[in-house]
Scaffold this motif. Structure first.
Motif, mmCIF file in Angstrom:
data_model
loop_
_atom_site.group_PDB
_atom_site.id
_atom_site.type_symbol
_atom_site.label_atom_id
_atom_site.label_comp_id
_atom_site.label_asym_id
_atom_site.label_seq_id
_atom_site.Cartn_x
_atom_site.Cartn_y
_atom_site.Cartn_z
ATOM 1 N N LEU A 1 4.307 7.801 6.982
ATOM 2 C CA LEU A 1 5.430 7.218 6.257
ATOM 3 C C LEU A 1 5.392 7.596 4.779
ATOM 4 O O LEU A 1 6.426 7.924 4.182
ATOM 5 C CB LEU A 1 5.411 5.693 6.402
ATOM 6 N N THR A 2 4.202 7.574 4.192
ATOM 7 C CA THR A 2 4.073 7.952 2.779
ATOM 8 C C THR A 2 4.478 9.402 2.569
ATOM 9 O O THR A 2 5.175 9.736 1.599
ATOM 10 C CB THR A 2 2.622 7.744 2.304
ATOM 11 N N ILE B 1 -5.859 3.748 4.646
ATOM 12 C CA ILE B 1 -4.654 3.297 5.344
ATOM 13 C C ILE B 1 -4.612 3.918 6.740
ATOM 14 O O ILE B 1 -5.386 4.826 7.056
ATOM 15 C CB ILE B 1 -3.357 3.659 4.580
ATOM 16 N N SER B 2 -3.707 3.441 7.571
ATOM 17 C CA SER B 2 -3.584 3.942 8.942
ATOM 18 C C SER B 2 -2.852 5.283 8.965
ATOM 19 O O SER B 2 -2.211 5.677 7.991
ATOM 20 C CB SER B 2 -2.814 2.928 9.797
ATOM 21 N N GLN C 1 0.816 -1.219 0.000
ATOM 22 C CA GLN C 1 0.000 0.000 0.000
ATOM 23 C C GLN C 1 0.850 1.270 0.000
ATOM 24 O O GLN C 1 0.602 2.194 -0.772
ATOM 25 C CB GLN C 1 -0.929 0.007 1.228
ATOM 26 N N VAL C 2 1.853 1.316 0.871
ATOM 27 C CA VAL C 2 2.698 2.512 0.952
ATOM 28 C C VAL C 2 3.469 2.711 -0.343
ATOM 29 O O VAL C 2 3.545 3.824 -0.878
ATOM 30 C CB VAL C 2 3.654 2.429 2.158
ATOM 31 N N THR C 3 4.043 1.642 -0.875
ATOM 32 C CA THR C 3 4.808 1.717 -2.123
ATOM 33 C C THR C 3 3.960 2.271 -3.256
ATOM 34 O O THR C 3 4.376 3.188 -3.976
ATOM 35 C CB THR C 3 5.341 0.326 -2.509
ATOM 36 N N GLU D 1 7.576 -3.412 3.639
ATOM 37 C CA GLU D 1 7.211 -3.713 2.254
ATOM 38 C C GLU D 1 8.409 -4.052 1.376
ATOM 39 O O GLU D 1 8.257 -4.280 0.186
ATOM 40 C CB GLU D 1 6.437 -2.525 1.653
ATOM 41 N N SER E 1 -5.377 9.931 5.315
ATOM 42 C CA SER E 1 -4.978 8.528 5.358
ATOM 43 C C SER E 1 -6.152 7.597 5.660
ATOM 44 O O SER E 1 -6.344 6.586 4.974
ATOM 45 C CB SER E 1 -3.850 8.315 6.375
ATOM 46 N N ARG F 1 -0.242 5.891 10.672
ATOM 47 C CA ARG F 1 1.194 5.591 10.603
ATOM 48 C C ARG F 1 1.666 5.463 9.159
ATOM 49 O O ARG F 1 2.687 6.038 8.772
ATOM 50 C CB ARG F 1 1.482 4.300 11.371
ATOM 51 N N LYS F 2 0.927 4.725 8.353
ATOM 52 C CA LYS F 2 1.315 4.568 6.950
ATOM 53 C C LYS F 2 1.156 5.874 6.178
ATOM 54 O O LYS F 2 1.896 6.133 5.224
ATOM 55 C CB LYS F 2 0.498 3.453 6.299
ATOM 56 N N ALA G 1 7.567 0.294 6.798
ATOM 57 C CA ALA G 1 6.258 -0.167 6.326
ATOM 58 C C ALA G 1 6.238 -1.672 6.085
ATOM 59 O O ALA G 1 5.182 -2.245 5.772
ATOM 60 C CB ALA G 1 5.889 0.564 5.036
#
Length: 395
Positions: free
Chosen positions: A331-332, A324-325, A148-150, A388, A319, A327-328, A386
């Motif tokens: 990070l994104t 997504i959370s 998801q993050v990627t 990933e 988010s 946190r993610k 993440a």
């Protein structure tokens, strides 16, 4: 003696690229850091030497090769854009738009507070909207990450680039109009050029997949065909004064939705893509001058800090609604930090079209140098946090 100097000049770029690759490989093995950070260090250091190991990087063959390298990366970014996903989850597009506009506004006011003119602050703000797809894709491919993050990083990077190119070209058009009475020259950097660039990329995205279907064996032939097409498209944009950045990104986007397979083994266009990536990052770092870096350091730190804050807040705010959370989301936002190569090539193309910014954008040199070195590391750490990256998934 003169012949020796001439031979040394001819060997300077091959030597620099080879040295960068060797240092990148050993540096990555010993530290685990992304190879491209080491490429940037070598390019910058060699360009600053008193003996002039690297010649002046004015418009020429190296810029064309850098554009081809960047074009291959932008094609891959465009190819990974899933329009159906954006349609089903429009909050991702909303996130990209909001964080880009927020970044533009904050960086503009930072520029004004530091005494920049309104036009310089506008240019700085438009460039700060962007995220470097070269850094993002290189680290993602190197770490073989997915998730998801990627995917959000890739999609938001593409949105940031499109918005930055559009805004930058419009502002440059006004800049040229202010310093010239030639309205046609001013309009050459505006919406008409951008529309033509998109049209060129669209034509290639339709014609090349159609040709591959007729030939058959698309999985085997697609990589070479797409690489040659990107080279031809970049050459075409040079001839017609269009934007190679926007054209190649559109090419990849349209090609994806013509249902042509682009296999996992062909990421980064294989060995040729690896070689051109080294060249791209060495070239980008070699355009920076230490005097410009130190002159703009104060404003650069403020811009980097303000930009990081707006990227993180802008993405994290949407988010939950985008799936997504928190946190993610954070990070994104952090992973959208790199800008270096994208900014350098945009400015080089503006100079080619007769727009010389002089010392008015000194802060950009400091920003690009800092993020050339730190940006890849931040992206790598984000992907690891993440969970990933390929290595972490296998544990």
């Amino acid at each position: 003696m003169q012949s020796l100097i001439s031979i040394a000049a001819d060997l300077s770029w091959p030597f620099a690229i080879t040295l960068a690759w060797v240092v990148g490989e050993f540096g990555h093995r010993w530290t685990g850091l992304p190879r491209i950070s080491f490429y940037g260090v070598i390019g910058f250091v060699l360009a600053q030497t008193q003996v002039g190991i690297l010649p002046q990087t004015d418009a020429g063959p190296m810029l064309v090769l850098a554009d081809v390298a960047f074009g291959l990366i932008l094609f891959e970014v465009g190819y990974r854009i899933n329009l159906r996903w954006l349609k089903n989850n429009p909050w991702i597009a909303v996130t990209g738009l909001v964080e880009s506009l927020l970044t533009f506004a904050v960086v503009y006011f930072i520029g004004i507070e530091f005494g920049s003119t309104s036009m310089t602050a506008l240019l700085l703000a438009s460039l700060a909207m962007s995220t470097s797809p070269a850094t993002i894709m290189r680290v993602i491919n190197e770490e073989r990450s997915s998730g998801q993050v990627t995917e959000r990083i890739v999609h938001l990077t593409a949105l940031n680039c499109v918005l930055a190119v559009f805004t930058f070209n419009i502002i440059v058009g006004f800049w040229m109009f202010q310093s010239s009475t030639d309205l046609i020259e001013a309009s050459s950097s505006s919406a008409a050029v951008l529309a033509a660039s998109v049209a060129a990329g669209t034509v290639f995205g339709i014609v090349v997949p159609a040709m591959l279907r007729r030939l058959g064996n698309m999985a085997q032939d697609a990589t070479v065909a797409f690489a040659l097409s990107v080279m031809l498209l970049v050459a075409l944009t040079y001839t017609t004064s269009l934007s190679p950045l926007l054209a190649t990104l559109t090419f990849g986007l349209v090609a994806r939705h013509r249902r042509v397979a682009f296999s996992q083994a062909q990421r980064n266009f294989g060995a040729m893509g690896e070689l051109l990536t080294v060249l791209l990052f060495v070239y980008a770092a070699s355009t920076l001058e230490w005097a410009s870096v130190t002159a703009g350091a104060g404003l650069a730190l403020a811009v980097v800090g303000g930009r990081l804050l707006t990227k993180v807040v802008g993405v994290a705010a949407f988010s939950h609604v985008s799936g997504i959370s928190w946190r993610k989301g954070v990070l994104t936002g952090v992973a959208l930090t790199p800008v270096s190569v994208f900014i350098i090539l945009l400015l080089e193309h503006a100079r080619q079209h007769g727009v010389n910014f002089g010392d008015e954008l000194n802060a950009l040199a400091a920003i690009t140098l800092g993020l050339e070195l730190v940006g890849p590391v931040l992206v790598q750490r984000v992907l690891m946090l993440a969970k990933e990256t390929h290595e972490i998934k296998e544990r």
